[in-house]
Design a protein around this motif. Structure first.
Motif, PDB file in Angstrom:
ATOM      1  N   UNK A  61       0.833  -1.206   0.000  1.00 24.69           N
ATOM      2  CA  UNK A  61       0.000   0.000   0.000  1.00 24.69           C
ATOM      3  C   UNK A  61       0.868   1.257   0.000  1.00 24.69           C
ATOM      4  N   UNK A  62       1.868   1.292   0.872  1.00 20.94           N
ATOM      5  CA  UNK A  62       2.765   2.454   0.946  1.00 20.94           C
ATOM      6  C   UNK A  62       3.500   2.629  -0.380  1.00 20.94           C
ATOM      7  N   UNK A  63       3.994   1.540  -0.926  1.00 21.07           N
ATOM      8  CA  UNK A  63       4.735   1.611  -2.189  1.00 21.07           C
ATOM      9  C   UNK A  63       3.859   2.128  -3.327  1.00 21.07           C
ATOM     10  N   UNK A  64       2.607   1.685  -3.387  1.00 18.48           N
ATOM     11  CA  UNK A  64       1.749   2.127  -4.488  1.00 18.48           C
ATOM     12  C   UNK A  64       1.389   3.603  -4.359  1.00 18.48           C
ATOM     13  N   UNK A  65       1.269   4.085  -3.133  1.00 22.06           N
ATOM     14  CA  UNK A  65       0.981   5.511  -2.935  1.00 22.06           C
ATOM     15  C   UNK A  65       2.233   6.343  -3.235  1.00 22.06           C
ATOM     16  N   UNK A  66       3.364   5.930  -2.688  1.00 22.55           N
ATOM     17  CA  UNK A  66       4.584   6.736  -2.818  1.00 22.55           C
ATOM     18  C   UNK A  66       5.236   6.630  -4.201  1.00 22.55           C
ATOM     19  N   UNK A  67       5.213   5.444  -4.809  1.00 25.57           N
ATOM     20  CA  UNK A  67       5.934   5.253  -6.072  1.00 25.57           C
ATOM     21  C   UNK A  67       5.042   5.266  -7.306  1.00 25.57           C
ATOM     22  N   UNK A  68       3.818   4.780  -7.181  1.00 25.87           N
ATOM     23  CA  UNK A  68       2.927   4.708  -8.340  1.00 25.87           C
ATOM     24  C   UNK A  68       1.995   5.894  -8.439  1.00 25.87           C
ATOM     25  N   UNK A  69       1.871   6.642  -7.350  1.00 23.70           N
ATOM     26  CA  UNK A  69       0.932   7.753  -7.354  1.00 23.70           C
ATOM     27  C   UNK A  69      -0.497   7.321  -7.110  1.00 23.70           C
ATOM     28  N   UNK A  70      -0.685   6.127  -6.517  1.00 24.81           N
ATOM     29  CA  UNK A  70      -2.033   5.689  -6.177  1.00 24.81           C
ATOM     30  C   UNK A  70      -2.606   6.716  -5.202  1.00 24.81           C
ATOM     31  N   UNK A  71      -3.862   7.093  -5.345  1.00 22.66           N
ATOM     32  CA  UNK A  71      -4.424   8.150  -4.495  1.00 22.66           C
ATOM     33  C   UNK A  71      -4.346   7.804  -2.996  1.00 22.66           C
ATOM     34  N   UNK A  72      -3.614   8.593  -2.257  1.00 28.74           N
ATOM     35  CA  UNK A  72      -3.439   8.360  -0.812  1.00 28.74           C
ATOM     36  C   UNK A  72      -4.772   8.261  -0.066  1.00 28.74           C
ATOM     37  N   UNK A  73      -5.790   9.066  -0.412  1.00 32.44           N
ATOM     38  CA  UNK A  73      -7.068   8.933   0.299  1.00 32.44           C
ATOM     39  C   UNK A  73      -7.722   7.556   0.118  1.00 32.44           C
ATOM     40  N   UNK A  74      -7.300   6.806  -0.885  1.00 30.35           N
ATOM     41  CA  UNK A  74      -7.834   5.455  -1.099  1.00 30.35           C
ATOM     42  C   UNK A  74      -7.072   4.425  -0.262  1.00 30.35           C
ATOM     43  N   UNK A  75      -5.978   4.838   0.366  1.00 28.47           N
ATOM     44  CA  UNK A  75      -5.267   3.976   1.308  1.00 28.47           C
ATOM     45  C   UNK A  75      -4.238   3.040   0.718  1.00 28.47           C
ATOM     46  N   UNK A  76      -4.038   3.051  -0.564  1.00 23.78           N
ATOM     47  CA  UNK A  76      -3.107   2.119  -1.205  1.00 23.78           C
ATOM     48  C   UNK A  76      -3.869   1.034  -1.948  1.00 23.78           C
ATOM     49  N   UNK A  77      -3.170   0.332  -2.804  1.00 19.44           N
ATOM     50  CA  UNK A  77      -3.779  -0.645  -3.708  1.00 19.44           C
ATOM     51  C   UNK A  77      -4.522  -1.760  -2.974  1.00 19.44           C
ATOM     52  N   UNK A  78      -3.892  -2.397  -2.007  1.00 16.06           N
ATOM     53  CA  UNK A  78      -4.511  -3.530  -1.330  1.00 16.06           C
ATOM     54  C   UNK A  78      -5.622  -3.069  -0.396  1.00 16.06           C
ATOM     55  N   UNK A  79      -5.412  -1.952   0.288  1.00 18.05           N
ATOM     56  CA  UNK A  79      -6.464  -1.392   1.139  1.00 18.05           C
ATOM     57  C   UNK A  79      -7.706  -1.105   0.297  1.00 18.05           C
ATOM     58  N   UNK A  80      -7.507  -0.463  -0.846  1.00 14.46           N
ATOM     59  CA  UNK A  80      -8.618  -0.159  -1.760  1.00 14.46           C
ATOM     60  C   UNK A  80      -9.269  -1.453  -2.258  1.00 14.46           C
ATOM     61  N   UNK A  81      -8.448  -2.440  -2.608  1.00 11.29           N
ATOM     62  CA  UNK A  81      -8.980  -3.712  -3.102  1.00 11.29           C
ATOM     63  C   UNK A  81      -9.866  -4.374  -2.049  1.00 11.29           C
ATOM     64  N   UNK A  82      -9.494  -4.252  -0.785  1.00 12.52           N
ATOM     65  CA  UNK A  82     -10.325  -4.817   0.276  1.00 12.52           C
ATOM     66  C   UNK A  82     -11.661  -4.089   0.399  1.00 12.52           C
ATOM     67  N   UNK A  83     -11.694  -2.819   0.060  1.00 12.92           N
ATOM     68  CA  UNK A  83     -12.963  -2.089   0.052  1.00 12.92           C
ATOM     69  C   UNK A  83     -13.863  -2.588  -1.080  1.00 12.92           C
ATOM     70  N   UNK A  84     -13.242  -2.920  -2.205  1.00 13.21           N
ATOM     71  CA  UNK A  84     -13.991  -3.451  -3.350  1.00 13.21           C
ATOM     72  C   UNK A  84     -14.436  -4.884  -3.060  1.00 13.21           C
ATOM     73  N   UNK A  85     -13.539  -5.686  -2.502  1.00 10.82           N
ATOM     74  CA  UNK A  85     -13.829  -7.082  -2.173  1.00 10.82           C
ATOM     75  C   UNK A  85     -13.126  -8.050  -3.093  1.00 10.82           C
ATOM     76  N   UNK A  86     -12.484  -9.034  -2.478  1.00 10.44           N
ATOM     77  CA  UNK A  86     -11.722 -10.036  -3.239  1.00 10.44           C
ATOM     78  C   UNK A  86     -12.616 -10.798  -4.219  1.00 10.44           C
ATOM     79  N   UNK A  87     -13.835 -11.117  -3.806  1.00  6.85           N
ATOM     80  CA  UNK A  87     -14.713 -11.890  -4.684  1.00  6.85           C
ATOM     81  C   UNK A  87     -15.092 -11.105  -5.937  1.00  6.85           C
ATOM     82  N   UNK A  88     -15.383  -9.828  -5.797  1.00  7.97           N
ATOM     83  CA  UNK A  88     -15.716  -9.022  -6.979  1.00  7.97           C
ATOM     84  C   UNK A  88     -14.527  -8.949  -7.935  1.00  7.97           C
ATOM     85  N   UNK A  89     -13.352  -8.712  -7.378  1.00  4.72           N
ATOM     86  CA  UNK A  89     -12.149  -8.618  -8.204  1.00  4.72           C
ATOM     87  C   UNK A  89     -11.888  -9.951  -8.892  1.00  4.72           C
TER      88      UNK A  89
END
Length: 135
Positions: A61-89
């Motif tokens: 999550x930290x790496x995606x925010x700091x290096x990829x520019x993932x939106x910090x308010x979304x919490x990072x890639x995996x944090x955001x993915x958990x909001x969406x849900x593993x089953x949906x993804x």
């Protein structure tokens, strides 16, 4: 879209074997576009977690925010993915894998084992390898 790019796009699609694919981008919603771009990235992040490349999912999550520019308010890639849900993804990726199998792109979208296990167990991706049992 600039019509000058139409011949270039058509040639690229033909070369990639996508000219036959039934995929009308005009019918995609903004959410569809975001998922089509980000869900394969989540899948790769799940591989990174499963292979132990990161110590914990929060590191990713930290790496995606700091290096990829993932939106910090979304919490990072995996944090955001958990909001969406593993089953949906998992379901969307599996659907795209089936859809693009005729043109040889199924492997790009095929959900990895870690994502499959998390979805099957109803677990969060952020729980890490210890939270998701090996099958």
């Amino acid at each position: 879209p600039d019509p000058a790019f139409a011949p270039i796009l058509e040639a690229s699609r033909r070369e990639a074997g996508l000219a036959r694919a039934a995929f009308d981008v005009k019918k995609l919603s903004p959410q569809d576009v975001a998922e089509f771009i980000l869900f394969p990235v989540v899948n790769e992040g799940c591989r990174v977690i499963d292979e132990g490349i990161v110590e914990k999912p929060a590191d990713l999550d930290v790496a995606t925010v700091m290096a990829m520019g993932f939106p910090a308010p979304r919490g990072g890639l995996i944090f955001w993915a958990d909001l969406v849900g593993a089953e949906r993804i998992r379901a969307r990726l599996a659907g795209w894998a089936a859809q693009f199998e005729p043109v040889g792109l199924a492997g790009f979208f095929k959900p990895c084992a870690y994502l499959e296990r998390a979805a099957a167990e109803g677990r969060k991706l952020g729980e890490g390898r210890r939270g998701v049992a090996k099958l």
